[in-house]
Design an enzyme around this catalytic site. Sequence first.
Site, short mmCIF file in Angstrom:
data_model
loop_
_atom_site.label_atom_id
_atom_site.label_comp_id
_atom_site.label_asym_id
_atom_site.label_seq_id
_atom_site.Cartn_x
_atom_site.Cartn_y
_atom_site.Cartn_z
NE ARG A 280 36.54 35.62 42.55
CZ ARG A 280 37.36 36.09 43.47
NH1 ARG A 280 36.92 36.97 44.35
NH2 ARG A 280 38.62 35.70 43.53
CE LYS B 149 44.46 34.29 36.88
NZ LYS B 149 43.27 33.44 36.84
#
Length: 471
Positions: A290, A115
């Site tokens: 994804r 992140k």
Amino acid sequence: MFKKLLIANRGEIAVRIVRACAEMGIRSVAIFTEPDRYALHVKRADEAHFAGADPLAGYLDPRRIVSLAVETGCDAIHPGYGFLSENADFARICAERGIAFVGPNADVISRMGDKTAARSSMISAGIPVTPGSNGNLADLKQALSVAEQIGYPIMLKATSGGGGRGIRRCDNPTELRAQYPRVISEATKAFGSADVFLEKCIVDPKHIEVQILADSQGEVIHLFERDCSIQRRNQKLIEIAPSPQLTPEQRAYVGELAVRAARAVHYENAGTVEFLLSNNEVYFMEMNTRVQVEHTITEQITGVDIVREQIRIAAGLPLQYRQQDIQHRGYALQFRINAEDPKNNFLPSFGKITRYYAPGGPGVRTDTAIYTGYTIPPYFDSMCLKLVVWALNWEDALDRGARALADMRLQGVRTTAPYYQEILKSPDFRSGVFTTSFVPNHPELLNYSEKRHPSEIALAIAAAIAAHAGL
């Protein structure tokens, strides 16, 4: 195009990928562990191979899965979502063994999965991000110092986190001192990394995400946005496409930001760029490398088969569409029907499904891997099915959702379906204006009646009579 594809997943997403393969003339290969021996994805795939007795290990061993793909003659692997879908090592091993990974490359997965690295990449690309720490926190002392500088409340987050885990809101220094070791512990157990960072908490934001597609030729497009504001403890419950809360100008802006973000990291395949929207300000939150659980509603409003596009991109083919080809029509909602008891703090309700009847009719789609007689194992996610509805306007979409939820019969376990029926009745929800605080701000919606449907009562009486008669 690929000849044979291994699906490194289970449940409804595995069934979804099997269907895409069937339409594309690709032979599908399923894997399963002992609890999934009679699962629907095993029954539907062209081949199925045992991955071990342990419920989870077989879905989490990248080298074993890739070796199985090689042994069975597969030339591609689709990871679905969850499990190894955002595991950079998995993508790297696929590349080493000459197996196409249906997703971005390992470097992109690694950078976007971190992140703090993702924040840094977005800042460099001119994407607005929330104020926060520059990289990972060294210790609690630094966390307290940064929090003091940017102001409370803050969000303490696991750097490698995802799925709503490893996140804690802290409203003052006392809470930060208490939550810091807890987030580190949760991050270490869940993600194998103790790294954490913090950022300013955007209070009561709208959670907006944009679906993107990018091919190996450098073409990047977006498929508009989804509104994921209806969530509980960072877990999405109802998703909507497009967002009823955005103006056309805001819609164009977040779409452009998502495309710019994807280009900045040389993204390839399907992905989602997530934003928080508050007071007309947009902030980058994260990028999911994804296919998303909620990809279904984007398919409903655009007509684009996202899983099919994923496979085509992985095979090196160019996108079939340009941005000007993509239009959205109507509204779609996805209800995650989970085997949970909303009245008991959403406690999981695993067990045997004694009856399942899927709703149908115009504008209704169900993605699932359950069936009558199927036993929901306690080792995996509690989601039973995704109920998707579409209609030309917002009001009709809500009414269709209520009708489809009432049509559905899922007996043997408690589910979140009756709770969603209450949400659809809420004037605040029907207004089309809500934030991530909707669920905690409406506890009264849990006070629904648990009156059983006549068909359930009749089934229980019949079962009692049969047992008494020794039948």
